[in-house]
Scaffold this active site. Structure first.
Site, PDB file in Angstrom:
ATOM      1  N   CYS A 110      -1.380  -0.067   9.222  1.00 44.40           N
ATOM      2  CA  CYS A 110      -0.506  -1.241   9.082  1.00 44.40           C
ATOM      3  C   CYS A 110       0.898  -0.845   9.523  1.00 44.40           C
ATOM      4  CB  CYS A 110      -0.425  -1.680   7.625  1.00 44.40           C
ATOM      5  SG  CYS A 110      -1.945  -2.329   6.972  1.00 44.40           S
ATOM      6  N   TYR A 128     -18.537 -11.861  27.674  1.00 45.21           N
ATOM      7  CA  TYR A 128     -18.246 -10.961  26.541  1.00 45.21           C
ATOM      8  C   TYR A 128     -18.538 -11.729  25.251  1.00 45.21           C
ATOM      9  CZ  TYR A 128     -15.393  -8.704  30.211  1.00 45.21           C
ATOM     10  OH  TYR A 128     -14.919  -8.153  31.370  1.00 45.21           O
ATOM     11  N   GLU A 142     -23.338 -10.351  27.559  1.00 43.04           N
ATOM     12  CA  GLU A 142     -22.896  -9.343  26.585  1.00 43.04           C
ATOM     13  C   GLU A 142     -23.593  -8.017  26.877  1.00 43.04           C
ATOM     14  OE1 GLU A 142     -20.840  -8.846  23.783  1.00 43.04           O
ATOM     15  OE2 GLU A 142     -21.879  -6.915  23.654  1.00 43.04           O
ATOM     16  N   CYS A 177      -0.771   6.303   6.832  1.00 44.65           N
ATOM     17  CA  CYS A 177      -2.008   5.792   7.432  1.00 44.65           C
ATOM     18  C   CYS A 177      -1.784   5.329   8.857  1.00 44.65           C
ATOM     19  CB  CYS A 177      -2.548   4.666   6.564  1.00 44.65           C
ATOM     20  SG  CYS A 177      -3.857   3.698   7.306  1.00 44.65           S
ATOM     21  N   ASP A 190     -13.672 -13.246  26.633  1.00 42.14           N
ATOM     22  CA  ASP A 190     -13.122 -12.655  25.407  1.00 42.14           C
ATOM     23  C   ASP A 190     -13.380 -11.149  25.454  1.00 42.14           C
ATOM     24  OD1 ASP A 190     -12.283 -12.028  22.864  1.00 42.14           O
ATOM     25  OD2 ASP A 190     -13.836 -13.148  21.815  1.00 42.14           O
ATOM     26  N   GLN A 247     -15.816 -10.880  14.691  1.00 36.55           N
ATOM     27  CA  GLN A 247     -14.374 -10.925  14.430  1.00 36.55           C
ATOM     28  C   GLN A 247     -14.083 -10.470  12.998  1.00 36.55           C
ATOM     29  OE1 GLN A 247     -12.013 -11.727  16.643  1.00 36.55           O
ATOM     30  NE2 GLN A 247     -13.213 -12.614  18.311  1.00 36.55           N
ATOM     31  N   CYS A 284       0.840  -1.199   0.000  1.00 37.70           N
ATOM     32  CA  CYS A 284       0.000   0.000   0.000  1.00 37.70           C
ATOM     33  C   CYS A 284       0.873   1.245   0.000  1.00 37.70           C
ATOM     34  CB  CYS A 284      -0.899  -0.009   1.226  1.00 37.70           C
ATOM     35  SG  CYS A 284      -1.796   1.518   1.446  1.00 37.70           S
ATOM     36  N   CYS A 286      -7.366  -9.845  22.680  1.00 41.47           N
ATOM     37  CA  CYS A 286      -6.770  -9.139  21.539  1.00 41.47           C
ATOM     38  C   CYS A 286      -5.713  -8.146  22.022  1.00 41.47           C
ATOM     39  CB  CYS A 286      -7.841  -8.441  20.716  1.00 41.47           C
ATOM     40  SG  CYS A 286      -8.863  -7.339  21.668  1.00 41.47           S
TER      41      CYS A 286
HETATM   42  N1  SAH Z   1     -16.690 -13.429  21.859  1.00 38.50           N
HETATM   43  C1  SAH Z   1     -17.270 -12.568  20.856  1.00 38.50           C
HETATM   44  C2  SAH Z   1     -17.111 -11.086  21.143  1.00 38.50           C
HETATM   45  C3  SAH Z   1     -15.750 -10.597  21.568  1.00 38.50           C
HETATM   46  S1  SAH Z   1     -15.501  -8.852  21.485  1.00 38.50           S
HETATM   47  C4  SAH Z   1     -16.705 -12.902  19.494  1.00 38.50           C
HETATM   48  O1  SAH Z   1     -15.709 -13.591  19.374  1.00 38.50           O
HETATM   49  O2  SAH Z   1     -17.306 -12.493  18.513  1.00 38.50           O
HETATM   50  C5  SAH Z   1     -15.900  -8.294  23.058  1.00 38.50           C
HETATM   51  C6  SAH Z   1     -17.379  -8.149  23.290  1.00 38.50           C
HETATM   52  O3  SAH Z   1     -17.523  -7.646  24.639  1.00 38.50           O
HETATM   53  C7  SAH Z   1     -18.107  -7.165  22.396  1.00 38.50           C
HETATM   54  O4  SAH Z   1     -19.244  -7.787  21.875  1.00 38.50           O
HETATM   55  C8  SAH Z   1     -18.499  -6.016  23.343  1.00 38.50           C
HETATM   56  O5  SAH Z   1     -19.749  -5.439  22.999  1.00 38.50           O
HETATM   57  C9  SAH Z   1     -18.593  -6.726  24.662  1.00 38.50           C
HETATM   58  N2  SAH Z   1     -18.379  -5.916  25.883  1.00 38.50           N
HETATM   59  C10 SAH Z   1     -17.566  -4.850  26.042  1.00 38.50           C
HETATM   60  N3  SAH Z   1     -17.556  -4.452  27.326  1.00 38.50           N
HETATM   61  C11 SAH Z   1     -18.383  -5.295  27.995  1.00 38.50           C
HETATM   62  C12 SAH Z   1     -18.779  -5.406  29.369  1.00 38.50           C
HETATM   63  N4  SAH Z   1     -18.322  -4.580  30.277  1.00 38.50           N
HETATM   64  N5  SAH Z   1     -19.619  -6.405  29.693  1.00 38.50           N
HETATM   65  C13 SAH Z   1     -20.075  -7.276  28.746  1.00 38.50           C
HETATM   66  N6  SAH Z   1     -19.740  -7.206  27.456  1.00 38.50           N
HETATM   67  C14 SAH Z   1     -18.911  -6.228  27.073  1.00 38.50           C
END
Ligand code: SAH
Length: 477
Positions: free
Chosen positions: A82, A335, A356, A79, A405, A306, A73, A432
């Site tokens: 990356c 999450y 969530e 940017c 997560d 994701q 790129c 992440c």
């Molecule tokens: N496990 C899922 C989402 C991971 S991303 C996947 O793999 O697709 C993290 C997620 O946590 C998001 O959906 C976000 O909206 C949620 N989130 C962020 N802060 C939060 C909190 N305090 N309590 C519950 N969920 C939360």
């Protein structure tokens, strides 16, 4: 001896920082050189000098590193999306493996030899461009005053026009050009951050890699609904967009706040379905080949999904392996987003509960359970730090396995405390951000767990980010 701003130095780059800057030493003085790659010898200009270290800008590459490659790129330095595109992909993977290891040692307090023992080789990607299924383009005006879409020039909010990001899908270009042409023709103003005026702020595009379905969501600065349509000549725009192959959903989101948050709180569908669908295939973890089973998902604009579907299949299959389910376990997926991991694990569990915070994501999660005919899952809307402690204190809920997560900032301390009280046999931590991961894993280890496996999965090729999955087991029985 110290250096000053604008001094020019020659330096050999010997390491790389967590943010992707090249690190070199001059007389014991440390330099962080943006855009320099490990192994380069460069001439650089100091931009900000401190007592023992300085930030510098790459002026000239005197001797390129063996792992330096030609970035695909042309905007990659401006940017900043990356950070390590100029580095060979294998070297990128080594950098990320090292970053996770360093965080485990420095932040998690693990011995180097132990970190080495628990870490498995990072899972890379075969074709590491055009992997992102989602893009959010800021909309502004170019120097001629025409509407433009692109990216913010590193650390600023000036828009540099580029509709063809090397990480995104090819359809992004066609969709953006269609929206920009419409804006120009009908004099629809782009939002201007400085004044808070204008209408179109961002365009979100998401594509299902398996389904081919595409959704577009325009983020607007004004609620024109009272004037019948959200956008002037809305039907003209919709008419063009729906001709693009795969288009299934066109929506708008209203965000009138002066904020960095992109999406507004509500989404209104102006054509088509609520979002897109996609299928995530379940893989064998030895060689990441398909098992023939998969789960299909509905994803609406406000829900997290994701961004790298090819790597997500590997990630979730590893989560499933680490969870080690035998059909009898109760699992909490904290999450949980649209319920992806919950539904991935449900087939091998007795019962899965998801938590969530985003209500629209939970709505998607419930619909996703129904779409796949999965009955042994239940989803709760709310903040994990409120739902989990409350469920434990009031109902005495338990789990054999907890999967977390969280977003980059990691788990809230109350979530960690609740997990320790629930005493699951295993915790699978998907992260992440390996720095907050290492911090949280330390607390869990001090609370009676040990880490037995850690594996990076490269979800974000060419960036400094790395996804990780960690298996922890309870030590005291
Ligand atoms: N496990 C899922 C989402 C991971 S991303 C996947 O793999 O697709 C993290 C997620 O946590 C998001 O959906 C976000 O909206 C949620 N989130 C962020 N802060 C939060 C909190 N305090 N309590 C519950 N969920 C939360």
């Amino acid at each position: 001896m110290g250096y000053e701003k604008n001094d020019i130095l020659t330096v050999k780059i010997e390491d790389m920082s967590n943010d992707g800057e090249g690190i070199g030493k001059a007389d014991g003085y440390t330099l962080f050189v943006k855009d320099a790659v490990i192994g380069d010898t460069v001439s650089c200009r100091i931009t900000k000098a401190k007592k023992n270290y300085a930030y510098a800008r790459l002026e000239r590459i005197l001797e390129p590193s063996l792992v330096r490659v030609e970035p695909r790129c042309k905007f990659h330095r401006q940017c900043g999306g990356c950070q390590i595109q100029a580095m060979d992909y294998r070297a990128q993977l080594a950098y990320k493996q090292n970053k996770v290891r360093n965080n485990l040692i420095r932040i998690g307090g693990f011995e180097a030899a132990y970190a080495e023992k628990i870490m498995e080789p990072i899972v890379g990607m075969e074709d590491c461009f055009h992997y992102r299924n989602k893009a959010q383009f800021p909309i502004g005006v170019d120097k001629q005053g025409n509407p433009a879409a692109g990216f913010y020039a590193g650390r600023t909010h000036d828009i540099i026009a580029n509709t063809d990001c090397a990480l995104g899908v090819e359809e992004n270009k066609e969709i953006l050009e269609c929206i920009l042409a419409y804006m120009k023709k009908y004099h629809v103003p782009a939002y201007q951050e400085k004044t808070g005026e204008g209408l179109v702020r961002h365009v979100l595009i998401r594509k299902g890699f398996d389904s081919g379905e595409i959704m577009v969501c325009l983020v607007l600065n004004e609620d024109r609904e009272k004037k019948r349509d959200f956008l002037p000549e809305q039907d003209r725009l919709v008419g063009r967009l729906k001709e693009i192959r795969g288009m299934t959903s066109v929506s708008v989101s209203i965000n009138t706040e002066q904020t960095n948050v992109i999406m507004g709180k509500e989404v209104y569908v102006i054509w088509g379905k609520r979002g897109i669908t996609d299928t995530i295939h379940i893989l064998e973890t030895e060689n990441f080949t398909r098992t023939g089973r998969g789960i299909s998902f509905l994803i609406s604009p406000l829900s997290f999904y994701q961004v790298n579907p090819v790597q997500t299949e590997k990630l979730y299959s590893l989560v499933s392996e680490y969870a080690g389910l035998g059909g009898t376990e109760t699992v909490w997926d904290v999450y949980c987003g649209i319920g992806t991991i919950s539904l991935f694990l449900a087939g091998a569990a007795k019962q899965v509960y998801g938590v969530e915070a985003v209500p629209q994501a939970v709505e998607d999660a419930r619909e996703n359970a129904a779409r796949n005919g999965i009955g042994n899952v239940e989803f709760f809307v709310g903040k994990a730090e409120e739902v989990l402690p409350e469920k434990y204190e009031k109902e005495g809920v338990y789990a054999e396995v907890i999967v977390v997560d969280p977003p980059r900032k990691g788990c809230d301390a109350k979530v960690i405390a609740a997990m320790l009280q629930m005493r699951p046999e295993r915790i699978v931590y998907v992260s992440c951000d390996s720095a907050t991961l290492a911090r949280d894993v330390r607390v869990l280890c001090d609370g009676g767990y040990e880490v037995s496996r850690v594996r990076g999965v490269d979800q974000f090729c060419h960036t400094v980010h790395v996804e990780c999955v960690v298996l922890m087991s309870r030590v005291e029985k």
